[in-house]
Write an enzyme that holds these catalytic residues in place. Sequence first.
Site, PDB file in Angstrom:
ATOM      1  N   GLY A 124      -1.998  -4.754  10.530  1.00 41.11           N
ATOM      2  CA  GLY A 124      -1.115  -3.599  10.413  1.00 41.11           C
ATOM      3  C   GLY A 124       0.336  -3.980  10.231  1.00 41.11           C
ATOM      4  O   GLY A 124       1.093  -4.067  11.203  1.00 41.11           O
ATOM      5  N   LEU A 125       0.728  -4.203   8.984  1.00 35.40           N
ATOM      6  CA  LEU A 125       2.120  -4.555   8.693  1.00 35.40           C
ATOM      7  C   LEU A 125       2.816  -3.419   7.922  1.00 35.40           C
ATOM      8  O   LEU A 125       3.860  -2.913   8.350  1.00 35.40           O
ATOM      9  CB  LEU A 125       2.161  -5.858   7.872  1.00 35.40           C
ATOM     10  N   THR A 126       2.211  -2.998   6.817  1.00 38.37           N
ATOM     11  CA  THR A 126       2.845  -1.998   5.942  1.00 38.37           C
ATOM     12  C   THR A 126       2.990  -0.649   6.644  1.00 38.37           C
ATOM     13  O   THR A 126       2.106  -0.228   7.393  1.00 38.37           O
ATOM     14  CB  THR A 126       1.980  -1.817   4.674  1.00 38.37           C
ATOM     15  N   THR A 158      -6.381  -2.027   5.352  1.00 35.40           N
ATOM     16  CA  THR A 158      -7.755  -2.406   5.010  1.00 35.40           C
ATOM     17  C   THR A 158      -8.566  -2.598   6.289  1.00 35.40           C
ATOM     18  O   THR A 158      -8.074  -3.197   7.252  1.00 35.40           O
ATOM     19  CB  THR A 158      -7.741  -3.722   4.194  1.00 35.40           C
ATOM     20  N   ARG A 268     -25.370  -6.652 -27.810  1.00 35.58           N
ATOM     21  CA  ARG A 268     -24.895  -5.499 -28.595  1.00 35.58           C
ATOM     22  C   ARG A 268     -24.771  -5.861 -30.071  1.00 35.58           C
ATOM     23  O   ARG A 268     -24.092  -6.842 -30.417  1.00 35.58           O
ATOM     24  CB  ARG A 268     -23.532  -5.057 -28.059  1.00 35.58           C
ATOM     25  N   GLU A 363      -0.708  -7.710  -0.437  1.00 32.93           N
ATOM     26  CA  GLU A 363      -0.296  -9.032   0.066  1.00 32.93           C
ATOM     27  C   GLU A 363       0.904  -9.565  -0.732  1.00 32.93           C
ATOM     28  O   GLU A 363       1.008 -10.756  -1.011  1.00 32.93           O
ATOM     29  CB  GLU A 363      -1.479 -10.004   0.080  1.00 32.93           C
TER      30      GLU A 363
HETATM   31  C1  LIG Z   1      -5.846  -0.822  -1.197  1.00 34.74           C
HETATM   32  C2  LIG Z   1      -4.707  -1.385  -0.401  1.00 34.74           C
HETATM   33  C3  LIG Z   1      -4.972  -2.134   0.725  1.00 34.74           C
HETATM   34  C4  LIG Z   1      -3.906  -2.621   1.507  1.00 34.74           C
HETATM   35  N1  LIG Z   1      -4.180  -3.303   2.666  1.00 34.74           N
HETATM   36  C5  LIG Z   1      -3.150  -3.586   3.518  1.00 34.74           C
HETATM   37  C6  LIG Z   1      -3.419  -4.117   4.823  1.00 34.74           C
HETATM   38  O1  LIG Z   1      -4.570  -4.375   5.202  1.00 34.74           O
HETATM   39  N2  LIG Z   1      -2.370  -4.325   5.660  1.00 34.74           N
HETATM   40  C7  LIG Z   1      -1.088  -4.060   5.297  1.00 34.74           C
HETATM   41  O2  LIG Z   1      -0.189  -4.255   6.122  1.00 34.74           O
HETATM   42  N3  LIG Z   1      -0.798  -3.579   4.057  1.00 34.74           N
HETATM   43  C8  LIG Z   1      -1.805  -3.329   3.172  1.00 34.74           C
HETATM   44  N4  LIG Z   1      -1.534  -2.809   1.931  1.00 34.74           N
HETATM   45  C9  LIG Z   1      -0.145  -2.529   1.568  1.00 34.74           C
HETATM   46  C10 LIG Z   1       0.402  -3.440   0.464  1.00 34.74           C
HETATM   47  O3  LIG Z   1       0.601  -4.728   0.958  1.00 34.74           O
HETATM   48  C11 LIG Z   1       1.681  -2.773  -0.070  1.00 34.74           C
HETATM   49  O4  LIG Z   1       1.268  -1.645  -0.820  1.00 34.74           O
HETATM   50  C12 LIG Z   1       2.508  -3.726  -0.904  1.00 34.74           C
HETATM   51  O5  LIG Z   1       3.109  -4.713  -0.110  1.00 34.74           O
HETATM   52  C13 LIG Z   1       3.620  -3.010  -1.695  1.00 34.74           C
HETATM   53  O6  LIG Z   1       4.344  -2.140  -0.875  1.00 34.74           O
HETATM   54  P1  LIG Z   1       4.591  -0.623  -1.351  1.00 34.74           P
HETATM   55  O7  LIG Z   1       3.264  -0.069  -1.765  1.00 34.74           O
HETATM   56  O8  LIG Z   1       5.332   0.070  -0.284  1.00 34.74           O
HETATM   57  O9  LIG Z   1       5.469  -0.748  -2.656  1.00 34.74           O
HETATM   58  P2  LIG Z   1       7.126  -0.955  -2.743  1.00 34.74           P
HETATM   59  O10 LIG Z   1       7.492  -2.018  -1.796  1.00 34.74           O
HETATM   60  O11 LIG Z   1       7.685   0.415  -2.549  1.00 34.74           O
HETATM   61  O12 LIG Z   1       7.252  -1.423  -4.198  1.00 34.74           O
HETATM   62  C14 LIG Z   1       7.281  -0.527  -5.324  1.00 34.74           C
HETATM   63  C15 LIG Z   1       7.655  -1.345  -6.570  1.00 34.74           C
HETATM   64  O13 LIG Z   1       8.972  -1.916  -6.399  1.00 34.74           O
HETATM   65  C16 LIG Z   1       8.924  -3.319  -6.604  1.00 34.74           C
HETATM   66  N5  LIG Z   1       9.908  -3.977  -5.734  1.00 34.74           N
HETATM   67  C17 LIG Z   1      10.136  -3.761  -4.400  1.00 34.74           C
HETATM   68  N6  LIG Z   1      11.123  -4.555  -3.955  1.00 34.74           N
HETATM   69  C18 LIG Z   1      11.516  -5.305  -5.012  1.00 34.74           C
HETATM   70  C19 LIG Z   1      12.487  -6.335  -5.199  1.00 34.74           C
HETATM   71  N7  LIG Z   1      13.253  -6.780  -4.194  1.00 34.74           N
HETATM   72  N8  LIG Z   1      12.637  -6.872  -6.447  1.00 34.74           N
HETATM   73  C20 LIG Z   1      11.839  -6.457  -7.467  1.00 34.74           C
HETATM   74  N9  LIG Z   1      10.904  -5.489  -7.367  1.00 34.74           N
HETATM   75  C21 LIG Z   1      10.741  -4.936  -6.141  1.00 34.74           C
HETATM   76  C22 LIG Z   1       7.497  -3.717  -6.236  1.00 34.74           C
HETATM   77  O14 LIG Z   1       7.124  -4.961  -6.826  1.00 34.74           O
HETATM   78  C23 LIG Z   1       6.717  -2.536  -6.811  1.00 34.74           C
HETATM   79  O15 LIG Z   1       6.536  -2.710  -8.184  1.00 34.74           O
HETATM   80  C24 LIG Z   1      -2.567  -2.369   1.102  1.00 34.74           C
HETATM   81  C25 LIG Z   1      -2.326  -1.646  -0.070  1.00 34.74           C
HETATM   82  C26 LIG Z   1      -3.358  -1.137  -0.809  1.00 34.74           C
HETATM   83  C27 LIG Z   1      -3.044  -0.335  -2.033  1.00 34.74           C
END
Ligand SMILES: Cc1cc2nc3c(=O)[nH]c(=O)nc-3n(C[C@H](O)[C@H](O)[C@H](O)COP(=O)(O)OP(=O)(O)OC[C@H]3O[C@@H](n4cnc5c(N)ncnc54)[C@H](O)[C@@H]3O)c2cc1C
Length: 383
Positions: A124-126, A158, A268, A363
């Site tokens: 649980g990080l995000t 997840t 095919r 990740e």
């Molecule tokens: C199916 C699924 C399973 C997951 N499982 C887990 C889990 O088990 N545990 C957990 O903790 N998290 C989990 N996550 C979360 C995942 O790690 C995050 O979605 C991911 O880190 C991106 O964060 P965000 O979605 O908030 O996007 P944002 O951080 O809001 O990013 C949005 C966009 O901005 C870009 N961006 C952001 N900052 C910068 C920068 N400094 N420079 C350039 N571009 C940038 C990103 O690359 C992206 O394109 C999961 C996500 C999904 C979809």
Amino acid sequence: MNLELSEEQEAVRQLAKDFVARDVAPYAVEWDRSENVDKSIVKKLGALGFLGLTVPEEYGGSGGDHLAYCLVTEELGRGDSSVRGIVSVSLGLVAKTIAAWGDEEQKRHWLPRLTSGDAVGCFGLTEPGTGSDAGSLTTRAVRDGADYVINGSKMFITNGTWADVVLLFARTNDTPGHKGVSAFLVPADAPGLTRRTIHGKLGLRGQATAELVLEDVRVPATALMGPEGKGFSIAMSALAKGRMSVAAGCVGIAQAALDAAVGYAGEREQFGRPIAGYQLVQELISDISVDVEAARLLTWSVADLVDRGQDFATAASRAKLFASEAAVRAANNALQVFGGYGYIDEYPVGKLLRDARVMTLYEGTSQIQKLIIGRALTGVSAF
Ligand SMILES: Cc1cc2nc3c(=O)[nH]c(=O)nc-3n(C[C@H](O)[C@H](O)[C@H](O)COP(=O)(O)OP(=O)(O)OC[C@H]3O[C@@H](n4cnc5c(N)ncnc54)[C@H](O)[C@@H]3O)c2cc1C
């Protein structure tokens, strides 16, 4: 340099292949459609030792090296990324991190359960407001006598609804940024912890992804893992190895795309002969195979660095970046080989593409991997 696998590595790879053929592949489409992997898979994964790879045997682990772990992860990813993710998180992000950072009591309590499949772990990080900028998380853990009281929420977790333990990251002091973050092992049945399944994902539909809400969740101070304020380092060390596991899963997706494309192209027929005979179709297949082999070599090189005790974090980012983008490309190229049939879910490639798509996001997104690699090469942080 010798890239030949040892007998043990070949044996564990074959074990994983047989398991996937018997217990995963026949059900993957059904699990995808019903948004529900059969949870009995966890005990089966545990019984085969797949949830204990690289964990010391004294804590119920099955030992083995990181290349063996990657081989199993690749085969699982080849069969169903939803199943692969269960292992990558419960073992890769949770059990391995407890093995590295937990105290004796935490290891004895959680590791035998996690490695046997009696328990599932989630990471649980995000949070809803902090993804890439995980160090700014706002979940709070406040010391109250012999306990901590935790409030906040976690997003996209997840294994979230399946988990028995949450490796949870929460702020324990007001220092801005990552320095105030600590790691906790929170039992998922703790009063005040509620979990909501996230439905409607593009891919990984069978996987239990959840939002967690913590309202006055009280845990004893013994739930703190590692020193107070070290939580962000713990999370980053977990994710560095986690990225190797994601990369291996992506090799599996790309390999499955190759298998499917080659098989279909041979069957095919258009214009009176198999489409495999057309050079432009061969180009698609050739491109997939280059992605498979390059991603696999990058992934194995990370496993080799880990097993030799070398720095591997930048190499893991490189492998995850390349392999995740390669998996998307490979699945997309395979879909092209299938033509219109690739677009319906009776054929495997649409699912491969949907499952692959998240690999460039979680990740650490591809952009974040580039920043990590750039920081390592220039010495300048863009964060
Ligand atoms: C199916 C699924 C399973 C997951 N499982 C887990 C889990 O088990 N545990 C957990 O903790 N998290 C989990 N996550 C979360 C995942 O790690 C995050 O979605 C991911 O880190 C991106 O964060 P965000 O979605 O908030 O996007 P944002 O951080 O809001 O990013 C949005 C966009 O901005 C870009 N961006 C952001 N900052 C910068 C920068 N400094 N420079 C350039 N571009 C940038 C990103 O690359 C992206 O394109 C999961 C996500 C999904 C979809």
